[in-house]
Design a protein around this motif. Structure first.
Motif, PDB file in Angstrom:
ATOM      1  N   ARG A 282      52.233   2.877 -33.926  1.00 25.75           N
ATOM      2  CA  ARG A 282      51.466   3.735 -33.139  1.00 25.75           C
ATOM      3  C   ARG A 282      50.466   4.427 -33.962  1.00 25.75           C
ATOM      4  N   PRO A 283      50.766   5.245 -34.908  1.00 26.62           N
ATOM      5  CA  PRO A 283      49.863   6.097 -35.418  1.00 26.62           C
ATOM      6  C   PRO A 283      48.534   5.323 -36.149  1.00 26.62           C
ATOM      7  N   TYR A 284      48.906   4.084 -36.867  1.00 25.02           N
ATOM      8  CA  TYR A 284      48.005   3.373 -37.461  1.00 25.02           C
ATOM      9  C   TYR A 284      46.981   2.458 -36.424  1.00 25.02           C
ATOM     10  N   ILE A 285      47.561   2.156 -35.279  1.00 30.43           N
ATOM     11  CA  ILE A 285      46.691   1.008 -34.239  1.00 30.43           C
ATOM     12  C   ILE A 285      46.156   2.120 -33.777  1.00 30.43           C
ATOM     13  N   GLU A 286      46.573   3.031 -33.199  1.00 30.23           N
ATOM     14  CA  GLU A 286      45.620   4.051 -32.281  1.00 30.23           C
ATOM     15  C   GLU A 286      44.766   4.573 -33.161  1.00 30.23           C
ATOM     16  N   THR A 287      44.740   4.936 -34.532  1.00 29.54           N
ATOM     17  CA  THR A 287      43.706   5.594 -35.015  1.00 29.54           C
ATOM     18  C   THR A 287      42.649   4.451 -35.378  1.00 29.54           C
ATOM     19  N   CYS A 288      42.960   3.174 -35.737  1.00 31.80           N
ATOM     20  CA  CYS A 288      42.130   2.037 -35.843  1.00 31.80           C
ATOM     21  C   CYS A 288      41.477   1.784 -34.504  1.00 31.80           C
ATOM     22  N   ILE A 289      41.814   1.755 -33.412  1.00 34.43           N
ATOM     23  CA  ILE A 289      41.136   1.608 -32.014  1.00 34.43           C
ATOM     24  C   ILE A 289      40.173   2.856 -31.739  1.00 34.43           C
ATOM     25  N   GLU A 290      40.790   3.933 -32.116  1.00 29.20           N
ATOM     26  CA  GLU A 290      39.901   5.324 -31.742  1.00 29.20           C
ATOM     27  C   GLU A 290      38.713   5.046 -32.866  1.00 29.20           C
ATOM     28  N   ALA A 291      38.783   4.620 -34.046  1.00 27.55           N
ATOM     29  CA  ALA A 291      37.620   4.423 -35.025  1.00 27.55           C
ATOM     30  C   ALA A 291      36.795   3.466 -34.636  1.00 27.55           C
ATOM     31  N   PHE A 292      37.270   2.368 -34.417  1.00 28.69           N
ATOM     32  CA  PHE A 292      36.423   1.159 -34.194  1.00 28.69           C
ATOM     33  C   PHE A 292      36.138   0.850 -32.833  1.00 28.69           C
ATOM     34  N   GLY A 293      36.844   1.220 -31.917  1.00 34.79           N
ATOM     35  CA  GLY A 293      36.815   0.815 -30.507  1.00 34.79           C
ATOM     36  C   GLY A 293      37.068  -0.594 -30.214  1.00 34.79           C
ATOM     37  N   PRO A 294      37.629  -0.740 -29.054  1.00 38.10           N
ATOM     38  CA  PRO A 294      38.291  -1.887 -28.878  1.00 38.10           C
ATOM     39  C   PRO A 294      37.243  -3.313 -29.102  1.00 38.10           C
ATOM     40  N   GLU A 295      36.032  -3.041 -28.951  1.00 31.93           N
ATOM     41  CA  GLU A 295      34.988  -4.105 -29.132  1.00 31.93           C
ATOM     42  C   GLU A 295      34.770  -4.555 -30.594  1.00 31.93           C
ATOM     43  N   ARG A 296      35.453  -3.836 -31.322  1.00 35.40           N
ATOM     44  CA  ARG A 296      35.542  -4.189 -32.917  1.00 35.40           C
ATOM     45  C   ARG A 296      37.020  -4.384 -33.455  1.00 35.40           C
ATOM     46  N   GLY A 297      37.940  -4.175 -32.529  1.00 34.31           N
ATOM     47  CA  GLY A 297      39.354  -4.483 -33.096  1.00 34.31           C
ATOM     48  C   GLY A 297      39.947  -5.689 -32.367  1.00 34.31           C
ATOM     49  N   MET A 298      40.839  -6.199 -33.430  1.00 27.22           N
ATOM     50  CA  MET A 298      41.544  -7.519 -32.733  1.00 27.22           C
ATOM     51  C   MET A 298      43.092  -7.585 -33.073  1.00 27.22           C
ATOM     52  N   PHE A 299      43.961  -7.608 -32.295  1.00 28.09           N
ATOM     53  CA  PHE A 299      45.372  -7.908 -32.660  1.00 28.09           C
ATOM     54  C   PHE A 299      45.607  -9.163 -33.391  1.00 28.09           C
ATOM     55  N   GLU A 300      46.438  -9.080 -34.245  1.00 29.97           N
ATOM     56  CA  GLU A 300      46.622 -10.335 -35.016  1.00 29.97           C
ATOM     57  C   GLU A 300      48.249 -10.494 -35.511  1.00 29.97           C
ATOM     58  N   SER A 301      48.572 -11.730 -35.460  1.00 28.44           N
ATOM     59  CA  SER A 301      49.912 -11.994 -35.961  1.00 28.44           C
ATOM     60  C   SER A 301      50.489 -11.785 -37.491  1.00 28.44           C
ATOM     61  N   ASN A 302      49.297 -12.319 -38.204  1.00 26.26           N
ATOM     62  CA  ASN A 302      49.604 -12.608 -39.743  1.00 26.26           C
ATOM     63  C   ASN A 302      50.731 -13.266 -39.989  1.00 26.26           C
ATOM     64  N   TYR A 303      51.226 -14.270 -39.163  1.00 23.98           N
ATOM     65  CA  TYR A 303      52.313 -15.227 -39.256  1.00 23.98           C
ATOM     66  C   TYR A 303      52.123 -16.175 -40.192  1.00 23.98           C
ATOM     67  N   PRO A 304      53.089 -16.595 -41.182  1.00 23.67           N
ATOM     68  CA  PRO A 304      54.560 -16.272 -40.971  1.00 23.67           C
ATOM     69  C   PRO A 304      54.873 -14.934 -41.811  1.00 23.67           C
ATOM     70  N   VAL A 305      53.685 -14.345 -42.504  1.00 20.28           N
ATOM     71  CA  VAL A 305      54.085 -13.279 -43.115  1.00 20.28           C
ATOM     72  C   VAL A 305      54.404 -12.090 -42.544  1.00 20.28           C
ATOM     73  N   ASP A 306      54.268 -11.722 -41.369  1.00 19.56           N
ATOM     74  CA  ASP A 306      54.833 -10.619 -40.721  1.00 19.56           C
ATOM     75  C   ASP A 306      56.080 -11.088 -39.895  1.00 19.56           C
ATOM     76  N   ARG A 307      56.691 -12.137 -40.114  1.00 13.28           N
ATOM     77  CA  ARG A 307      58.054 -12.586 -39.778  1.00 13.28           C
ATOM     78  C   ARG A 307      59.138 -11.461 -40.361  1.00 13.28           C
ATOM     79  N   TRP A 308      58.475 -11.024 -41.550  1.00 13.75           N
ATOM     80  CA  TRP A 308      59.418  -9.917 -42.277  1.00 13.75           C
ATOM     81  C   TRP A 308      60.002  -8.945 -41.271  1.00 13.75           C
ATOM     82  N   GLY A 309      58.971  -8.469 -40.410  1.00 16.56           N
ATOM     83  CA  GLY A 309      59.644  -7.380 -39.249  1.00 16.56           C
ATOM     84  C   GLY A 309      59.697  -7.697 -37.873  1.00 16.56           C
TER      85      GLY A 309
END
Length: 350
Positions: A282-309
């Motif tokens: 939450r602290p990282y995602i909310e900071t990024c959306i606050e800074a860039f706005g939804p119109e310049r933010g996109m959620f990503e999977s980064n798969y299969p690397v993020d399968r780690w978590g």
């Protein structure tokens, strides 16, 4: 960990995943105490079938993944094309995967509808014919990534992944970089948290070039950085807000489940649920959306690397929990609209 799918009708374009066969490279990747490389080894084979199983593209019961974007990862290079143009082989391979998805067998799901390849921009003006060859290889080719991740501690990245120090400030690199914009292509930047300023400097030098920062700028909780996330958070937040002042830059909201970030610290696939992961991120995602706005933010999977978590379903449930306070229009941007616009694949949302 299995969970019920939250907001199952929400359209999603996954703007960042890989396809590869690392099995021939496994002997060179053996760094037994490096968590990131251990995660790669755990997912050494990941092509269409594995992506299909994770996204459940065209299969009822999963998240509504309408399409995806492939991100370069050094896979399936073709040495017959010569050293500079061997990268074309990767785009050709992924274009075949995209054609498989576009056959209609899987309904309207379109995997690899945008392809982000690689060209060595340190070739300077010599990068242009490589970029042109990549463009000729697939109508789905939209841009490149030339990663610039570097750290003074060699244990942070592991030997195979170090870029030259200060790559994005290098004059020869920038000679190659200008051709990316001249050809109407996008550029993805991957750096580590202490290097975010290098992306800002590049974005200011080329204000008309669309740039996407990958993985929230990759906060570090590995090797000599372990245990320092809290003390470095303000430095990261300041760098993110400074970068967001560049209107030509967008940001990918994800990558935090990589072993680099240690969110969570233990993996792979320890079975954490989406509520736990959303609280970590939450602290990282909310900071990024606050800074860039939804119109310049996109959620990503980064798969299969993020399968780690996280499993694929849990990962997107985590993002949906983090987006609960946003309007429907903002959610449409964060989960699909921004990616569609940046990578010129708005036909997926027609």
């Amino acid at each position: 960990m299995t969970e019920s799918i939250l907001e199952p009708d929400l359209p999603i374009i996954d703007p960042h995943h890989h396809l590869w066969d690392l099995r021939p490279m496994l002997p060179a990747l053996q760094e037994p105490h490096h968590d990131f490389i251990a995660a790669l080894i755990d997912a050494a084979y990941y092509t269409f079938d594995e992506l299909q199983a994770d996204t459940k593209g065209g299969i009822p019961g999963g998240h509504n993944i309408v399409g995806t974007c492939f991100m370069e990862c050094g896979a399936f290079y073709n040495g017959a094309y010569g050293e500079a143009k061997k990268v074309v082989g990767e785009v050709e391979f992924v274009n075949g995967v995209a054609a498989q998805g576009a056959s209609g067998i899987y309904g309207s799901y379109r995997p690899c509808h945008a392809i982000l390849g690689h060209a060595d921009l340190l070739l300077g003006d010599g990068a242009r014919p490589v970029l042109e060859a990549l463009m000729a290889a697939s109508p789905r080719f939209k841009g490149i990534r030339h990663q610039g991740a570097w750290d003074a501690d060699p244990a942070v990245l592991g030997a195979p992944f170090h870029a030259p120090e200060g790559l994005y400030r290098d004059s020869t690199f920038r000679t190659g970089f200008k051709h990316v914009g001249e050809l109407g292509l996008t550029f993805d930047a991957w750096v580590l948290e202490p290097q975010i300023g290098d992306v800002t400097d590049l974005a200011r030098a080329f204000p008309d070039q669309p740039i996407v920062l990958d993985h929230c700028g990759t906060p570090l909780n590995i090797a000599s950085y372990r245990g320092t996330l809290h003390e470095n958070f303000d430095r990261w937040r300041h760098a993110i807000h400074e970068l967001a002042e560049c209107p030509n830059v967008s940001i990918k909201l994800g990558g935090l489940a990589m072993a680099f970030c240690g969110l969570p610290e233990d993996g792979p696939a320890m079975g954490y649920g989406s509520e736990h992961l959303a609280a970590l991120w939450r602290p990282y995602i909310e900071t990024c959306i606050e800074a860039f706005g939804p119109e310049r933010g996109m959620f990503e999977s980064n798969y299969p690397v993020d399968r780690w978590g996280a499993s694929y379903d849990v990962l997107w449930n985590s993002f949906k929990r983090l987006a609960r306070g946003h309007s429907d229009d903002e959610k449409r941007a964060l989960f699909a609209g921004t990616a569609a616009r940046v990578y010129d694949i708005e036909d997926l949302l027609a």
